[in-house]
Design a protein around this motif. Structure first.
Motif, PDB file in Angstrom:
ATOM      1  N   PHE A 264       2.379   4.785  -2.249  1.00  0.00           N
ATOM      2  CA  PHE A 264       2.993   3.612  -2.865  1.00  0.00           C
ATOM      3  C   PHE A 264       2.567   3.555  -4.319  1.00  0.00           C
ATOM      4  O   PHE A 264       1.577   4.164  -4.721  1.00  0.00           O
ATOM      5  N   ASP A 268       4.557  -1.669  -5.949  1.00  0.00           N
ATOM      6  CA  ASP A 268       4.604  -2.152  -4.566  1.00  0.00           C
ATOM      7  C   ASP A 268       3.479  -3.168  -4.358  1.00  0.00           C
ATOM      8  O   ASP A 268       2.405  -2.846  -3.846  1.00  0.00           O
ATOM      9  N   ALA A 271       1.740  -3.663  -0.843  1.00  0.00           N
ATOM     10  CA  ALA A 271       0.928  -2.516  -0.414  1.00  0.00           C
ATOM     11  C   ALA A 271      -0.368  -2.445  -1.209  1.00  0.00           C
ATOM     12  O   ALA A 271      -1.444  -2.188  -0.653  1.00  0.00           O
TER      13      ALA A 271
END
Length: 296
Positions: A264, A268, A271
């Motif tokens: 990621f 993101d 995340a």
């Protein structure tokens, strides 16, 4: 505090020029020198490459290639140069005085690195073995190994520059003027956190990342006060950045020297936020391991 007794020797060179105005002017002057020289360096590089190579500029600004990373990390040497000039001109101090006794710093650096390598090996074999998805290969292993000596030197240059400025110059000068850790520990860490507040890169996690950096700064200030040199702080910072820059980096920034990429990106937000507590715990473990390594 008795645990901070070595700090008195560490700050001794700063005592004769401990006036508050000097550290304020000195920090601004060192920052100005760094920014000026950094701007000159990158202007020179851009002029040499030519405006037609826009892809090179994009890679350079985000550190997506080894050459870009070496240039970005190497430019931190200008930060060290700036604070060295200020220490000499404004405080009549040597560069070595910013680090502490060299022999002590080297021995403590080595002891902490050895301890953190052991801790890293233990963490490596423990689950989870990925970040929810497999790591993404980046550099080919042979090329990564070939570049590794220079990569380690570049990361050392970058991390030592930040420690020399924040835990060396600023912490020393403030501690020479103020006894309270609320000043010499918190203020440099706040400045360090401010430099890591990057909303354009970290998005909605920018404040959390900056807070992480601030706590990291206070832990490094604690190590410096306990040890009497920058050796342990540079070692922890170095090992942390080796992991984040050379072993597993995020794909959207400073990934040019990494063996693997995370599954990621910084964009993101969810995340990244999910793994920040894990990263925070690892930071605390590194700090405690470093304290154990320098325990007398």
């Amino acid at each position: 505090m008795r645990a901070y007794a070595p700090h008195r020797n560490f700050i001794a060179a700063a005592v004769p020029t401990a006036a508050l105005w000097r550290v304020l002017v000195g920090f601004l002057a060192a920052s100005a020198i760094y920014l000026l020289l950094n701007n000159m360096l990158f202007t020179l590089v851009f002029n040499m490459v030519g405006p037609q190579n826009s892809a090179f500029f994009d890679d350079l600004l985000t550190g997506k290639t080894p050459a870009a990373m070496f240039l970005l990390l190497g430019s931190f040497g200008l930060m060290t140069l700036g604070v060295t000039i200020v220490a000499r001109v404004l405080h009549r101090r040597s560069f070595a005085s910013l680090i502490g006794p060299l022999g002590l710093a080297v021995s403590q650096f080595s002891a902490v690195v050895r301890m953190l390598v052991i801790v890293g090996a233990v963490v490596f074999v423990l689950p989870p073995w990925d970040l929810g998805e497999p790591y993404v290969p980046n550099l080919e292993l042979g090329k990564w190994l070939l570049l590794l000596p220079l990569s380690l030197a570049a990361v050392f240059l970058q991390t030592s520059a930040e420690e020399i400025v924040f835990r060396g110059y600023v912490q020393q000068q403030l501690a020479a003027r103020f006894n309270s850790p609320l000043v010499w520990m918190v203020l440099p860490s706040f400045l360090f956190a401010l430099g890591h507040y990057l909303p354009n890169d970290a998005g909605e996690n920018a404040l959390i990342v900056a807070l992480w950096a601030g706590v990291f700064g206070m832990l490094m200030a604690d190590l410096t006060a306990r040890s009497g040199s920058l050796g342990p702080a540079i070692a922890v910072h170095f090992c942390n950045n080796v992991t984040a820059i050379l072993i597993t980096s995020m794909p959207d920034d400073l990934s040019g020297l990494a063996l693997y990429l995370t599954p990621f990106s910084m964009a993101d937000a969810e995340a990244v936020r999910a793994w920040l507590p894990v990263d925070f715990v690892l930071m605390l473990i590194s700090w405690l391991a470093a304290r154990l390594a320098i325990r007398r």
